[in-house]
Design a protein around this motif. Structure first.
Motif, PDB file in Angstrom:
ATOM      1  N   ALA A  94      54.511  71.159 115.969  1.00  0.00           N
ATOM      2  CA  ALA A  94      54.161  70.154 116.726  1.00  0.00           C
ATOM      3  C   ALA A  94      52.993  70.019 117.366  1.00  0.00           C
ATOM      4  CB  ALA A  94      54.768  68.971 117.372  1.00  0.00           C
ATOM      5  N   ALA A  95      52.518  70.794 118.418  1.00  0.00           N
ATOM      6  CA  ALA A  95      50.957  71.249 119.079  1.00  0.00           C
ATOM      7  C   ALA A  95      50.419  71.698 118.525  1.00  0.00           C
ATOM      8  CB  ALA A  95      51.927  71.915 120.370  1.00  0.00           C
ATOM      9  N   GLY A  96      50.399  72.177 117.380  1.00  0.00           N
ATOM     10  CA  GLY A  96      49.623  72.745 116.673  1.00  0.00           C
ATOM     11  C   GLY A  96      49.009  72.387 115.268  1.00  0.00           C
ATOM     12  N   ALA A  97      49.540  71.052 115.155  1.00  0.00           N
ATOM     13  CA  ALA A  97      49.267  70.190 113.623  1.00  0.00           C
ATOM     14  C   ALA A  97      48.037  69.951 113.300  1.00  0.00           C
ATOM     15  CB  ALA A  97      50.784  69.266 113.952  1.00  0.00           C
ATOM     16  N   ASP A  98      47.340  69.716 114.579  1.00  0.00           N
ATOM     17  CA  ASP A  98      45.903  69.614 113.790  1.00  0.00           C
ATOM     18  C   ASP A  98      44.361  69.638 114.193  1.00  0.00           C
ATOM     19  OD1 ASP A  98      46.142  69.091 116.979  1.00  0.00           O
ATOM     20  OD2 ASP A  98      45.126  67.220 117.008  1.00  0.00           O
ATOM     21  N   ASP A  99      44.602  71.506 114.120  1.00  0.00           N
ATOM     22  CA  ASP A  99      43.764  72.361 114.094  1.00  0.00           C
ATOM     23  C   ASP A  99      42.712  72.281 113.013  1.00  0.00           C
ATOM     24  OD1 ASP A  99      44.804  73.119 116.485  1.00  0.00           O
ATOM     25  OD2 ASP A  99      45.739  75.086 115.503  1.00  0.00           O
ATOM     26  N   GLY A 100      42.357  71.657 111.483  1.00  0.00           N
ATOM     27  CA  GLY A 100      41.302  71.828 111.205  1.00  0.00           C
ATOM     28  C   GLY A 100      40.232  70.394 111.353  1.00  0.00           C
ATOM     29  N   ILE A 101      40.788  69.276 112.055  1.00  0.00           N
ATOM     30  CA  ILE A 101      39.539  69.020 112.434  1.00  0.00           C
ATOM     31  C   ILE A 101      38.616  69.352 113.218  1.00  0.00           C
ATOM     32  CG2 ILE A 101      38.861  66.378 113.525  1.00  0.00           C
ATOM     33  CD1 ILE A 101      41.863  65.525 112.241  1.00  0.00           C
ATOM     34  N   GLY A 102      39.020  69.964 114.074  1.00  0.00           N
ATOM     35  CA  GLY A 102      38.579  70.577 115.223  1.00  0.00           C
ATOM     36  C   GLY A 102      37.231  72.255 113.829  1.00  0.00           C
ATOM     37  N   ILE A 103      37.660  72.562 112.952  1.00  0.00           N
ATOM     38  CA  ILE A 103      37.225  73.174 113.052  1.00  0.00           C
ATOM     39  C   ILE A 103      36.065  72.530 111.610  1.00  0.00           C
ATOM     40  CG2 ILE A 103      37.605  74.861 110.508  1.00  0.00           C
ATOM     41  CD1 ILE A 103      40.302  75.975 111.041  1.00  0.00           C
ATOM     42  N   LEU A 104      36.275  71.847 110.629  1.00  0.00           N
ATOM     43  CA  LEU A 104      35.819  71.331 110.082  1.00  0.00           C
ATOM     44  C   LEU A 104      34.171  70.586 110.752  1.00  0.00           C
ATOM     45  CD1 LEU A 104      38.131  68.932 107.803  1.00  0.00           C
ATOM     46  CD2 LEU A 104      36.463  70.455 107.230  1.00  0.00           C
ATOM     47  N   ILE A 105      34.855  69.508 111.931  1.00  0.00           N
ATOM     48  CA  ILE A 105      33.875  69.462 113.005  1.00  0.00           C
ATOM     49  C   ILE A 105      32.498  71.274 113.867  1.00  0.00           C
ATOM     50  CG2 ILE A 105      33.137  68.571 115.620  1.00  0.00           C
ATOM     51  CD1 ILE A 105      35.917  66.738 115.447  1.00  0.00           C
ATOM     52  N   GLY A 106      32.855  71.831 113.308  1.00  0.00           N
ATOM     53  CA  GLY A 106      32.524  73.171 114.747  1.00  0.00           C
ATOM     54  C   GLY A 106      31.607  73.354 113.245  1.00  0.00           C
ATOM     55  N   ILE A 107      32.132  73.399 112.146  1.00  0.00           N
ATOM     56  CA  ILE A 107      30.743  73.559 110.561  1.00  0.00           C
ATOM     57  C   ILE A 107      30.355  72.715 110.692  1.00  0.00           C
ATOM     58  CG2 ILE A 107      31.326  74.282 108.152  1.00  0.00           C
ATOM     59  CD1 ILE A 107      33.976  75.139 108.598  1.00  0.00           C
ATOM     60  N   TRP A 132      27.020  82.854 116.358  1.00  0.00           N
ATOM     61  CA  TRP A 132      27.908  82.344 117.404  1.00  0.00           C
ATOM     62  C   TRP A 132      28.175  81.230 117.982  1.00  0.00           C
ATOM     63  CZ3 TRP A 132      30.352  86.061 118.685  1.00  0.00           C
ATOM     64  CH2 TRP A 132      31.589  86.767 119.753  1.00  0.00           C
ATOM     65  N   LEU A 133      27.525  80.916 118.287  1.00  0.00           N
ATOM     66  CA  LEU A 133      28.011  79.168 119.532  1.00  0.00           C
ATOM     67  C   LEU A 133      28.938  78.409 117.915  1.00  0.00           C
ATOM     68  CD1 LEU A 133      24.132  78.523 121.113  1.00  0.00           C
ATOM     69  CD2 LEU A 133      26.633  79.927 122.297  1.00  0.00           C
ATOM     70  N   GLY A 134      28.598  78.548 117.459  1.00  0.00           N
ATOM     71  CA  GLY A 134      29.108  76.983 115.733  1.00  0.00           C
ATOM     72  C   GLY A 134      30.283  77.917 115.971  1.00  0.00           C
ATOM     73  N   LEU A 135      30.808  79.821 115.637  1.00  0.00           N
ATOM     74  CA  LEU A 135      31.619  80.143 115.621  1.00  0.00           C
ATOM     75  C   LEU A 135      32.858  79.926 116.963  1.00  0.00           C
ATOM     76  CD1 LEU A 135      30.984  83.534 113.956  1.00  0.00           C
ATOM     77  CD2 LEU A 135      32.081  81.533 112.891  1.00  0.00           C
ATOM     78  N   LEU A 136      31.461  79.823 118.193  1.00  0.00           N
ATOM     79  CA  LEU A 136      32.736  79.701 119.546  1.00  0.00           C
ATOM     80  C   LEU A 136      32.715  78.353 119.440  1.00  0.00           C
ATOM     81  CD1 LEU A 136      30.914  81.662 121.751  1.00  0.00           C
ATOM     82  CD2 LEU A 136      33.216  82.257 120.784  1.00  0.00           C
ATOM     83  N   GLY A 137      32.432  77.817 119.255  1.00  0.00           N
ATOM     84  CA  GLY A 137      32.237  76.070 119.343  1.00  0.00           C
ATOM     85  C   GLY A 137      34.017  75.799 118.517  1.00  0.00           C
ATOM     86  N   SER A 138      33.306  76.446 117.593  1.00  0.00           N
ATOM     87  CA  SER A 138      35.161  75.701 115.464  1.00  0.00           C
ATOM     88  C   SER A 138      36.432  76.528 116.664  1.00  0.00           C
ATOM     89  CB  SER A 138      34.458  76.441 114.741  1.00  0.00           C
ATOM     90  OG  SER A 138      34.495  78.019 114.771  1.00  0.00           O
ATOM     91  N   LEU A 139      36.281  77.417 117.447  1.00  0.00           N
ATOM     92  CA  LEU A 139      37.412  77.513 117.669  1.00  0.00           C
ATOM     93  C   LEU A 139      38.368  76.990 119.445  1.00  0.00           C
ATOM     94  CD1 LEU A 139      37.032  81.565 117.350  1.00  0.00           C
ATOM     95  CD2 LEU A 139      38.215  80.396 116.264  1.00  0.00           C
ATOM     96  N   GLN A 140      39.032  76.303 118.957  1.00  0.00           N
ATOM     97  CA  GLN A 140      39.379  76.051 120.515  1.00  0.00           C
ATOM     98  C   GLN A 140      40.840  76.179 120.612  1.00  0.00           C
ATOM     99  OE1 GLN A 140      39.422  71.486 118.891  1.00  0.00           O
ATOM    100  NE2 GLN A 140      37.245  71.450 119.059  1.00  0.00           N
TER     101      GLN A 140
END
Length: 133
Positions: free
Chosen positions: A99-112, A20-28
Motif C-alpha cells: 500500500a505504501a508504494g502504490a503511486d510511484d508512477g506519478i513521480g517518474i512522469l513528473i521527473g521526465i 543527472w538532476l532529472g534522474l535524481l529528481g525522479s527517484l524519490q
C-alpha cells in the motif's frame, strides 16, 4: 559571456547536469515514521493482522485476481484464518509495504516532464530551434 555559451564543453556539461538532476529528481525515497507499540499480546496482534488482511481480501482487484487463479474469497479467508500467528503477521506487514508504494508512477512522469522542459530551456538559451513534428 557569449564565447562561454559557444564553447562545446558548456553544452555537454549543461546537458549532463540536466540529465543527472532529472534522474535524481525522479527517484524519490519514502521516509516513514511511526510510534512503536509496547508489547501487545499475541491475541491482539493476531486480531489486528487478521483485520488488515481481511480488508485487503475485500478489495475488488484482489477478489478478481483470486478468481483468475481459481480461488474463491471464502476459501482465501478460511486459509488466512488457519495461518499461524507468525505467518499472519508476515503477510500483514507485506500488505503495508504494498500500500505504501502504490503511486510511484506519478513521480517518474513528473521527473521526465521536468527533464524535457529543462532541455528545451537550455536549447532556447543557446538560440537553437526546437521543432516538434
Amino acid at each position: 559571456m557569449t564565447s562561454l555559451r559557444n564553447a562545446g564543453w558548456f553544452v555537454v556539461l549543461a546537458l549532463a547536469l540536466a540529465t543527472w538532476l532529472g534522474l535524481l529528481g525522479s527517484l524519490q525515497g519514502v521516509a516513514e515514521a511511526g510510534v512503536i507499540a509496547s508489547r501487545l499480546s499475541e491475541a491482539e496482534t493476531r486480531t489486528e493482522d487478521l483485520g488488515k488482511i481481511q480488508s485487503l481480501l475485500e478489495n475488488k482487484i484482489v477478489v478478481q485476481k483470486l478468481a483468475d487463479y481459481g480461488v474463491s474469497p471464502e476459501e482465501a479467508k478460511a486459509k488466512v484464518e488457519a495461518m499461524s500467528t507468525q505467518d499472519l503477521h508476515r503477510l500483514a506487514s507485506l500488505t503495508d509495504r504494498a500500500a505504501a508504494g502504490a503511486d510511484d508512477g506519478i513521480g517518474i512522469l513528473i521527473g521526465i516532464a521536468i527533464l524535457i522542459i529543462l532541455i528545451i530551456v537550455i536549447l532556447k538559451l543557446m538560440h537553437k530551434e526546437v521543432v516538434i513534428r
